[in-house]
Design a protein around this motif. Structure first.
Motif, PDB file in Angstrom:
ATOM      1  N   SER A   3       8.270  12.817   7.312  1.00  0.00           N
ATOM      2  CA  SER A   3       7.354  11.844   6.713  1.00  0.00           C
ATOM      3  C   SER A   3       7.715  10.472   7.273  1.00  0.00           C
ATOM      4  N   ILE A   4       6.835   9.904   8.052  1.00  0.00           N
ATOM      5  CA  ILE A   4       7.171   8.665   8.760  1.00  0.00           C
ATOM      6  C   ILE A   4       6.302   7.481   8.340  1.00  0.00           C
ATOM      7  N   GLU A   5       5.416   7.685   7.376  1.00  0.00           N
ATOM      8  CA  GLU A   5       4.613   6.597   6.825  1.00  0.00           C
ATOM      9  C   GLU A   5       4.648   6.667   5.308  1.00  0.00           C
ATOM     10  N   VAL A   6       4.636   5.506   4.657  1.00  0.00           N
ATOM     11  CA  VAL A   6       4.588   5.427   3.209  1.00  0.00           C
ATOM     12  C   VAL A   6       3.711   4.251   2.800  1.00  0.00           C
ATOM     13  N   GLY A   7       3.014   4.406   1.699  1.00  0.00           N
ATOM     14  CA  GLY A   7       2.234   3.318   1.105  1.00  0.00           C
ATOM     15  C   GLY A   7       2.165   3.524  -0.385  1.00  0.00           C
ATOM     16  N   CYS A   8       2.185   2.446  -1.149  1.00  0.00           N
ATOM     17  CA  CYS A   8       2.253   2.537  -2.605  1.00  0.00           C
ATOM     18  C   CYS A   8       1.170   1.696  -3.268  1.00  0.00           C
ATOM     19  N   GLY A   9       0.834   2.064  -4.505  1.00  0.00           N
ATOM     20  CA  GLY A   9      -0.108   1.310  -5.316  1.00  0.00           C
ATOM     21  C   GLY A   9       0.302   1.342  -6.775  1.00  0.00           C
ATOM     22  N   LYS A  10      -0.186   0.380  -7.550  1.00  0.00           N
ATOM     23  CA  LYS A  10       0.156   0.294  -8.980  1.00  0.00           C
ATOM     24  C   LYS A  10      -1.059  -0.147  -9.780  1.00  0.00           C
ATOM     25  N   ALA A  11      -1.207   0.404 -10.981  1.00  0.00           N
ATOM     26  CA  ALA A  11      -2.294   0.026 -11.879  1.00  0.00           C
ATOM     27  C   ALA A  11      -1.831   0.214 -13.322  1.00  0.00           C
ATOM     28  N   GLN A  12      -2.625  -0.287 -14.255  1.00  0.00           N
ATOM     29  CA  GLN A  12      -2.319  -0.159 -15.680  1.00  0.00           C
ATOM     30  C   GLN A  12      -3.379   0.705 -16.343  1.00  0.00           C
ATOM     31  N   PHE A  13      -2.941   1.715 -17.110  1.00  0.00           N
ATOM     32  CA  PHE A  13      -3.866   2.588 -17.824  1.00  0.00           C
ATOM     33  C   PHE A  13      -4.704   1.777 -18.812  1.00  0.00           C
ATOM     34  N   THR A  14      -6.001   2.042 -18.809  1.00  0.00           N
ATOM     35  CA  THR A  14      -6.915   1.350 -19.716  1.00  0.00           C
ATOM     36  C   THR A  14      -7.435   2.255 -20.823  1.00  0.00           C
ATOM     37  N   THR A  15      -7.052   3.547 -20.783  1.00  0.00           N
ATOM     38  CA  THR A  15      -7.542   4.492 -21.777  1.00  0.00           C
ATOM     39  C   THR A  15      -6.587   5.669 -21.861  1.00  0.00           C
ATOM     40  N   CYS A  68      -5.823   5.937  -5.741  1.00  0.00           N
ATOM     41  CA  CYS A  68      -5.339   7.000  -6.623  1.00  0.00           C
ATOM     42  C   CYS A  68      -4.989   6.458  -8.004  1.00  0.00           C
ATOM     43  N   VAL A  69      -4.152   5.421  -8.048  1.00  0.00           N
ATOM     44  CA  VAL A  69      -3.717   4.908  -9.356  1.00  0.00           C
ATOM     45  C   VAL A  69      -4.855   4.218 -10.093  1.00  0.00           C
ATOM     46  N   ASP A  70      -5.780   3.598  -9.367  1.00  0.00           N
ATOM     47  CA  ASP A  70      -6.943   3.003 -10.030  1.00  0.00           C
ATOM     48  C   ASP A  70      -7.757   4.077 -10.741  1.00  0.00           C
ATOM     49  N   SER A  71      -7.914   5.216 -10.078  1.00  0.00           N
ATOM     50  CA  SER A  71      -8.650   6.328 -10.683  1.00  0.00           C
ATOM     51  C   SER A  71      -7.914   6.872 -11.901  1.00  0.00           C
ATOM     52  N   LEU A  72      -6.597   7.049 -11.788  1.00  0.00           N
ATOM     53  CA  LEU A  72      -5.815   7.539 -12.921  1.00  0.00           C
ATOM     54  C   LEU A  72      -5.876   6.569 -14.095  1.00  0.00           C
ATOM     55  N   ALA A  73      -5.773   5.287 -13.803  1.00  0.00           N
ATOM     56  CA  ALA A  73      -5.783   4.279 -14.865  1.00  0.00           C
ATOM     57  C   ALA A  73      -7.096   4.288 -15.633  1.00  0.00           C
ATOM     58  N   GLN A  74      -8.178   4.554 -14.928  1.00  0.00           N
ATOM     59  CA  GLN A  74      -9.491   4.562 -15.567  1.00  0.00           C
ATOM     60  C   GLN A  74      -9.766   5.859 -16.319  1.00  0.00           C
ATOM     61  N   SER A  75      -9.177   6.959 -15.842  1.00  0.00           N
ATOM     62  CA  SER A  75      -9.407   8.259 -16.479  1.00  0.00           C
ATOM     63  C   SER A  75      -8.431   8.553 -17.603  1.00  0.00           C
ATOM     64  N   GLY A  76      -7.270   7.886 -17.573  1.00  0.00           N
ATOM     65  CA  GLY A  76      -6.238   8.142 -18.570  1.00  0.00           C
ATOM     66  C   GLY A  76      -5.374   9.341 -18.240  1.00  0.00           C
ATOM     67  N   TRP A 111       5.901   1.327   6.440  1.00  0.00           N
ATOM     68  CA  TRP A 111       4.790   1.068   5.526  1.00  0.00           C
ATOM     69  C   TRP A 111       3.469   1.242   6.262  1.00  0.00           C
ATOM     70  N   SER A 112       2.501   1.892   5.608  1.00  0.00           N
ATOM     71  CA  SER A 112       1.172   2.097   6.163  1.00  0.00           C
ATOM     72  C   SER A 112       0.140   1.425   5.266  1.00  0.00           C
ATOM     73  N   VAL A 113      -0.656   0.543   5.848  1.00  0.00           N
ATOM     74  CA  VAL A 113      -1.724  -0.110   5.096  1.00  0.00           C
ATOM     75  C   VAL A 113      -2.737   0.924   4.606  1.00  0.00           C
ATOM     76  N   GLU A 114      -3.026   1.911   5.440  1.00  0.00           N
ATOM     77  CA  GLU A 114      -3.985   2.945   5.065  1.00  0.00           C
ATOM     78  C   GLU A 114      -3.472   3.762   3.885  1.00  0.00           C
ATOM     79  N   LEU A 115      -2.187   4.150   3.916  1.00  0.00           N
ATOM     80  CA  LEU A 115      -1.630   4.907   2.793  1.00  0.00           C
ATOM     81  C   LEU A 115      -1.577   4.055   1.531  1.00  0.00           C
ATOM     82  N   ALA A 116      -1.270   2.779   1.673  1.00  0.00           N
ATOM     83  CA  ALA A 116      -1.243   1.893   0.515  1.00  0.00           C
ATOM     84  C   ALA A 116      -2.618   1.819  -0.140  1.00  0.00           C
ATOM     85  N   ALA A 117      -3.667   1.765   0.680  1.00  0.00           N
ATOM     86  CA  ALA A 117      -5.031   1.746   0.139  1.00  0.00           C
ATOM     87  C   ALA A 117      -5.350   3.055  -0.573  1.00  0.00           C
TER      88      ALA A 117
END
Length: 238
Positions: free
Chosen positions: A201-213, A133-141, A122-128
């Motif tokens: 690929s030796i590092e992984v990081g994940c994020g989650k968000a909810q679509f708002t539009t 990424c998902v925050d941007s997608l959630a806001q753009s739809g 797990w990479s903190v940098e990749l998670a950020a």
């Protein structure tokens, strides 16, 4: 009814280079300065310092090493894990959150099914980066890959699924992938699974968000990003 969609990235060639190498971890044409040992984090300082106490912060872009929890000083970790003359400072010897450990472990379980060694951390940098990424997608739809430069698996669902739920969905592609011929069954997708097991690929990081539009409003989107990226066209994952 639960609905879900997935996307993965295919890349052309090795295009990520990390300055500095370890004494045992050069992978193909990409020099990697990250080693997987366990759950504690130590930062390597680009400008160097004489001792741990002299380093109060690390510069952006510095590399991360994963070391055993008992290694808690420069003296403990300088050799044999780093080349002579490289300086490191202990940043935060804090165990990863459980969801990060779960992601790391599930990836390594799937990798161990097909080869030994080559664990991912797990990479903190990749998670950020994945969270941004998902925050941007959630806001753009939109449901599309982000221009992060990392490998990336995307997943969207009407249900508030976990990272492990997404990884298990991606892993369902395994029966469609044929290693001997490096092919995927017609009409099927294999890229999410091959990114999971991509040995380089030796590092992984994940994020989650909810679509708002948009058409996916109310859905949840998950991204896991990988460094170095996998799915190089014409190459096998291991």
């Amino acid at each position: 009814m639960i609905l879900f969609f997935m996307l993965s990235i295919a890349t052309e060639a090795c295009d990520r280079f990390t300055q500095g190498t370890t004494n045992s971890n050069s992978i193909d044409d990409c020099d990697i300065a990250v080693i997987t040992f366990s759950l504690c984090r130590v930062e390597r300082v680009a400008q160097g310092c004489s001792d741990c106490g002299a380093c109060n912060s690390v510069a952006e872009g510095d590399n991360t090493l994963w070391l055993l929890p008992t290694h808690n000083s420069c003296d403990d970790v300088e050799k044999p894990y780093l080349k002579q003359g490289e300086n490191i400072c202990v940043s935060t010897l804090t165990p990863l959150p459980q969801e990060a450990i779960d992601v790391q472990n599930r990836h390594n379980q799937l990798r161990a099914e097909v080869y030994s060694g080559g664990e991912i951390a797990w990479s903190v940098e990749l998670a950020a980066s994945a969270q941004a990424c998902v925050d941007s997608l959630a806001q753009s739809g939109e449901f599309a890959h982000c221009a992060s430069g990392y490998g990336e698996n995307l997943y969207a669902s009407t249900r508030d699924d976990t990272y492990i739920d997404a990884i298990n969905r991606w892993a369902e592609e395994k029966p469609y992938y044929h290693y001997d011929t490096n092919t995927c069954d017609d009409g099927e997708t294999c890229g999410h699974y091959t990114q999971i097991i991509w040995k380089n690929s030796i590092e992984v990081g994940c994020g989650k968000a909810q679509f708002t539009t948009g058409q996916y409003q109310g859905w949840y989107v998950i991204a896991c990003q990988y460094n170095p990226p996998g799915n190089y066209i014409g190459q096998k994952p291991y």
